[in-house]
Structure formats: C-alpha cells, structure tokens
Enzyme design. Sequence first.
Site, mmCIF file in Angstrom:
data_model
loop_
_atom_site.group_PDB
_atom_site.id
_atom_site.type_symbol
_atom_site.label_atom_id
_atom_site.label_comp_id
_atom_site.label_asym_id
_atom_site.label_seq_id
_atom_site.Cartn_x
_atom_site.Cartn_y
_atom_site.Cartn_z
ATOM 1 N N ARG A 1 0.873 -1.184 0.000
ATOM 2 C CA ARG A 1 0.000 0.000 0.000
ATOM 3 C C ARG A 1 0.906 1.229 0.000
ATOM 4 O O ARG A 1 1.795 1.328 0.858
ATOM 5 C CB ARG A 1 -0.875 -0.019 1.262
ATOM 6 C CG ARG A 1 -1.819 1.146 1.361
ATOM 7 C CD ARG A 1 -2.543 1.143 2.706
ATOM 8 N NE ARG A 1 -2.038 2.218 3.549
ATOM 9 C CZ ARG A 1 -2.749 2.859 4.467
ATOM 10 N NH1 ARG A 1 -4.009 2.518 4.698
ATOM 11 N NH2 ARG A 1 -2.212 3.810 5.188
ATOM 12 N N TYR B 1 -2.791 11.832 6.192
ATOM 13 C CA TYR B 1 -3.098 10.565 6.855
ATOM 14 C C TYR B 1 -2.295 9.449 6.200
ATOM 15 O O TYR B 1 -1.995 9.500 5.002
ATOM 16 C CB TYR B 1 -4.604 10.240 6.735
ATOM 17 C CG TYR B 1 -4.958 9.871 5.312
ATOM 18 C CD1 TYR B 1 -5.212 10.851 4.381
ATOM 19 C CD2 TYR B 1 -4.937 8.544 4.893
ATOM 20 C CE1 TYR B 1 -5.446 10.528 3.059
ATOM 21 C CE2 TYR B 1 -5.170 8.209 3.579
ATOM 22 C CZ TYR B 1 -5.431 9.214 2.664
ATOM 23 O OH TYR B 1 -5.647 8.892 1.370
ATOM 24 N N ASP C 1 -5.076 3.871 -0.026
ATOM 25 C CA ASP C 1 -6.190 4.178 0.884
ATOM 26 C C ASP C 1 -6.534 5.667 0.758
ATOM 27 O O ASP C 1 -5.669 6.520 0.981
ATOM 28 C CB ASP C 1 -5.748 3.854 2.316
ATOM 29 C CG ASP C 1 -6.895 3.927 3.313
ATOM 30 O OD1 ASP C 1 -8.006 4.374 2.932
ATOM 31 O OD2 ASP C 1 -6.679 3.541 4.477
ATOM 32 N N HIS D 1 -9.021 6.981 2.547
ATOM 33 C CA HIS D 1 -9.441 7.322 3.914
ATOM 34 C C HIS D 1 -10.650 8.259 3.938
ATOM 35 O O HIS D 1 -10.663 9.273 4.652
ATOM 36 C CB HIS D 1 -8.265 7.905 4.703
ATOM 37 C CG HIS D 1 -8.153 7.325 6.081
ATOM 38 N ND1 HIS D 1 -8.739 7.915 7.165
ATOM 39 C CD2 HIS D 1 -7.564 6.201 6.551
ATOM 40 C CE1 HIS D 1 -8.490 7.197 8.242
ATOM 41 N NE2 HIS D 1 -7.793 6.144 7.898
ATOM 42 N N GLU E 1 -8.979 2.007 -1.621
ATOM 43 C CA GLU E 1 -9.735 1.759 -0.389
ATOM 44 C C GLU E 1 -10.470 3.009 0.100
ATOM 45 O O GLU E 1 -9.921 4.121 0.014
ATOM 46 C CB GLU E 1 -8.735 1.292 0.683
ATOM 47 C CG GLU E 1 -9.373 1.044 2.041
ATOM 48 C CD GLU E 1 -8.328 0.878 3.128
ATOM 49 O OE1 GLU E 1 -7.170 0.530 2.816
ATOM 50 O OE2 GLU E 1 -8.667 1.139 4.294
ATOM 51 N N GLU F 1 -13.417 -0.953 6.806
ATOM 52 C CA GLU F 1 -12.703 -1.089 8.085
ATOM 53 C C GLU F 1 -13.491 -0.481 9.244
ATOM 54 O O GLU F 1 -13.249 -0.823 10.387
ATOM 55 C CB GLU F 1 -11.292 -0.490 8.000
ATOM 56 C CG GLU F 1 -11.248 1.018 7.876
ATOM 57 C CD GLU F 1 -9.831 1.557 7.729
ATOM 58 O OE1 GLU F 1 -8.999 0.891 7.104
ATOM 59 O OE2 GLU F 1 -9.582 2.654 8.248
ATOM 60 N N ARG G 1 -13.625 -5.241 4.194
ATOM 61 C CA ARG G 1 -12.514 -5.130 5.145
ATOM 62 C C ARG G 1 -12.902 -5.254 6.615
ATOM 63 O O ARG G 1 -12.047 -5.152 7.492
ATOM 64 C CB ARG G 1 -11.822 -3.776 4.918
ATOM 65 C CG ARG G 1 -10.943 -3.822 3.716
ATOM 66 C CD ARG G 1 -10.283 -2.520 3.383
ATOM 67 N NE ARG G 1 -9.551 -1.832 4.428
ATOM 68 C CZ ARG G 1 -8.413 -2.255 4.953
ATOM 69 N NH1 ARG G 1 -7.866 -3.374 4.548
ATOM 70 N NH2 ARG G 1 -7.818 -1.542 5.906
ATOM 71 N N GLU H 1 -4.289 -7.182 5.505
ATOM 72 C CA GLU H 1 -3.390 -6.063 5.814
ATOM 73 C C GLU H 1 -2.425 -6.456 6.924
ATOM 74 O O GLU H 1 -2.807 -7.140 7.876
ATOM 75 C CB GLU H 1 -4.204 -4.835 6.248
ATOM 76 C CG GLU H 1 -3.340 -3.612 6.515
ATOM 77 C CD GLU H 1 -4.172 -2.368 6.857
ATOM 78 O OE1 GLU H 1 -5.383 -2.507 7.120
ATOM 79 O OE2 GLU H 1 -3.600 -1.271 6.863
ATOM 80 N N TRP I 1 -11.907 12.561 8.538
ATOM 81 C CA TRP I 1 -10.507 12.178 8.736
ATOM 82 C C TRP I 1 -10.368 10.746 8.229
ATOM 83 O O TRP I 1 -9.684 10.393 7.397
ATOM 84 C CB TRP I 1 -10.068 12.210 10.201
ATOM 85 C CG TRP I 1 -8.619 11.803 10.274
ATOM 86 C CD1 TRP I 1 -7.536 12.571 9.965
ATOM 87 C CD2 TRP I 1 -8.092 10.507 10.614
ATOM 88 N NE1 TRP I 1 -6.377 11.830 10.091
ATOM 89 C CE2 TRP I 1 -6.688 10.574 10.488
ATOM 90 C CE3 TRP I 1 -8.678 9.293 11.017
ATOM 91 C CZ2 TRP I 1 -5.854 9.485 10.740
ATOM 92 C CZ3 TRP I 1 -7.858 8.221 11.266
ATOM 93 C CH2 TRP I 1 -6.458 8.309 11.137
HETATM 94 O O1 KDG Z 1 -7.576 3.377 13.800
HETATM 95 C C1 KDG Z 1 -7.594 3.863 12.489
HETATM 96 C C2 KDG Z 1 -6.549 3.177 11.641
HETATM 97 O O2 KDG Z 1 -6.578 1.801 11.823
HETATM 98 C C3 KDG Z 1 -6.740 3.507 10.191
HETATM 99 O O3 KDG Z 1 -6.551 4.879 10.008
HETATM 100 C C4 KDG Z 1 -5.754 2.734 9.341
HETATM 101 O O4 KDG Z 1 -7.015 3.244 7.385
HETATM 102 C C5 KDG Z 1 -6.258 2.502 7.965
HETATM 103 C C6 KDG Z 1 -5.813 1.279 7.261
HETATM 104 O O5 KDG Z 1 -6.265 1.079 6.145
HETATM 105 O O6 KDG Z 1 -5.026 0.542 7.842
HETATM 106 MG MG MG Z 2 -7.936 2.245 5.726
#
Ligand code: KDG
Ligand code: MG
Length: 403
Positions: A147, A159, A211, A213, A237, A263, A284, A340, A403
Amino acid sequence: MIIRSAKVIVTCPGRNFVTLKLETDEGISGIGDATLNGREMSVVAYLEEYILPALIGKDPQRIEDIWQYLYRGAYWRRGPVTMTAIAAVDVALWDIKAKVAGMPLYQLLGGKSREKVMVYSHATGLDIDSCLNEVRKKVELGYKAVRVQCGIPGLAATYGVAKVPGQPYEPADSRLPAEHVWSTEKYLNHVPSLFAAVRKEFGDDLLLLHDVHHRLTPIQAARLGKEIEPYHLFWLEDCVPAENQASFELIRRHTTTPLAVGEVFNSLHDCHELIQKQLIDYIRAPLSHAGGITNVRRIADFAAIFHVKTGFHGATDLSPVCMGAALHFDSWIPNFGIQEHMPHSEETDRVFPHAYKFSGGFFTPGEVPGHGVDINEELAAKYPYNPAQLPVNRLEDGTLWNW
Ligand code: KDG
Ligand code: MG
C-alpha cells in the site's frame, strides 16, 4: 464446563490495547481483542459493566447462543463499541473451543483452503522519491503487495504517512485530537503521478494498493479511479464514506479500479447493498470490530455469493490477538483476497507471544491449539494506559471534513 472468570486487561506497549480474558472451571482460557482506537475505555466499560457479569456461569462451548444473547438480547444493537465488545467475547470463546478440541482454530472452521496467507505492507514517504525507497525496502523483505501513501505538496500532514520515513505510522498521537488540514484538489492532482512513478520503477508484477481514507465525494472518487486505471491497482480503499451505500453506483459506473471498503463497518447491515449490487470487490470489516468470527463469517459467506473477497483491516491498532485469529480465518475462508499487515512494536510482540509467522510476503497462523496468541499479563501490567485519540480533519477554509 462453565466460564469461571472474566477480566479486561488494558496495556500500552507503545500503543493502547484492550484484551478480554475468559477462564473456565477446567482451567482453559481464551483471549479476544477489544481494542477500539481512541475509544478504548468505552469498550472496557461496556464489557465490565454489562457483559462480563452475565457471562459467569455460562457454558463457553455455546458460542452461537452467547453471540445471540449479547446481540439480539441486548435490545441496543450494532455500533462499534457494542460490536467490538461482542467480538472480544466471541474470539475468546472460539479460542477456548479450539483448545478444548486440541486443534488450531482454522481446523475448527473447516480446515485450510490455502497453504499461506498473502499480506500487504505499508510504504509511506513525504514525497515520491522517499515513497519509492520505502516500496523498495518492502519488496526486499519479500512482500508481494504494498500500500503506497505519499505526502501531498502544500499540505503539512497527510493521513497514512509516517512523520519520519521508515518509522511506524500511528495516527492516534495526542490526548486531544490533533487538527489536520486537507485539500482534495491538491490530493487529486498528485496521486496519479505517484502511481505512474511506482509502476515505472517496479514494473507490473507488484500488487499496489492505496487508501483514500474517506476523503472524496463519489464523482471525485470516479475521477481518481479512472485516472489511475493505467497503473492497475489491486484496490482503492475507502474512497468515500460509505454510509450511503448507493453512492458507490456512481463510482462503479466510471471506473474498473477495484474497490475495498469496510474497516469501520461492524455488521452486514452496513454493507449488504454494496455487496449485493457488486459495488465493491473487497470487504474489510475486521473480526475485532464486527462481532468476531461468528458475525464476520456471515458477512464473508454472503460476500462470496457476489464475487466479493475479504481484505481485513490489520493496522497496528488491531492487536496481535486479532491478527492471530484473522490469520486462521484467512487460511480457511474460500473467498480470501488479502490481509493487511503493519508490524507491531517489539514490546507489543513480547506482551502478546504468538504462533503466527511471516515468510516472503505470506503469513501462516501456526499449529498450536486455539488462535495461537497469548498475553503475558505480568509484562502487560508494566505498560499503563496512555490516552490518545485519532486526529480530526478540516478543509483549508476551516470546514470540518472526514478524517
Ligand atoms: O484506527 C484507524 C486506523 O486503523 C486507520 O486509520 C488505518 O485506514 C487505515 C488502514 O487502512 O489501515
Ligand atoms: Mg484504511
């Protein structure tokens, strides 16, 4: 056999982890991960106040009935706190059942569907050149899938990007949430050149992931998916927040870049439309936040019918207990996609001795009865809880953003 004692262990060997330990009257114990990043103590309270007293005296072998009791019986259903607490109980019970059977957990689930579990690692850099260096290090360690997250010119922090290249990335880094600034325009203008550079340097065989996010709107995600199509990502992602499942129809209409989501999900009800309409390719939702093995098995089986594979969340805030249980699940589930993996610190690995092993980009879960992860309580007690929350995010004009 009955559950004789139940306790919650909070420890911070570099970052916070919450672990549930159940013990039976026959001296067999099982553990489950109850960590919810930045909201740890809410799960501790849920377990200690409401769940643990009701578990004492119950038959630990009746996993399904206990799951239904905690979910259906509680009236207040779903949500990350509830489902993390239920997951911790569920994984601890599966650990006990597998130990009673004298089998590694994957045997109890139905046996192995594969010899080894492919994982993806993280490569992050403040600019494209440092990203390329980090990708190279991951390839040298044997990873087949990486990633890639990059700093964005004009943004102070992004991030997923470690502040110091090569150092572990931990987003929950302050007592009160840090405030980050985000520009979708700057991000969208930069990311295609990142993947052009990575493909040019590493060729076509390396599997690449990214990702977003939750930062984009559907039409922006459609643009990104389309612009990075030539670089053949394994997945993109969380390109938009997914509460509005139907919004993925717009993204899907415009791009063949595979999509991963989930996630932050904790139930099939969060993703049934995404799955049934084949709007995503990978789900996920991790064992520790989505009600444990009992519940994630239902999600994964449903996903299999619609060609959706698993790709469980495995950042460092999912403890080695979650990782161990996930690797057994990954070994068994027919529609496994990828797992992951972010390495835990050495202190964390010492607090949670485990049977799982890494070799050449793949993990094996180990052959010991149960899920193969334990907790060294004496060592755990040396690392007291250290409150830390995830950041919040604002657009450049001050508007609060995802975020
Ligand atoms: O607690 C939040 C994290 O696990 C996250 O920000 C990590 O997005 C993430 C990932 O894909 O691992
Ligand atoms: Mg993620």
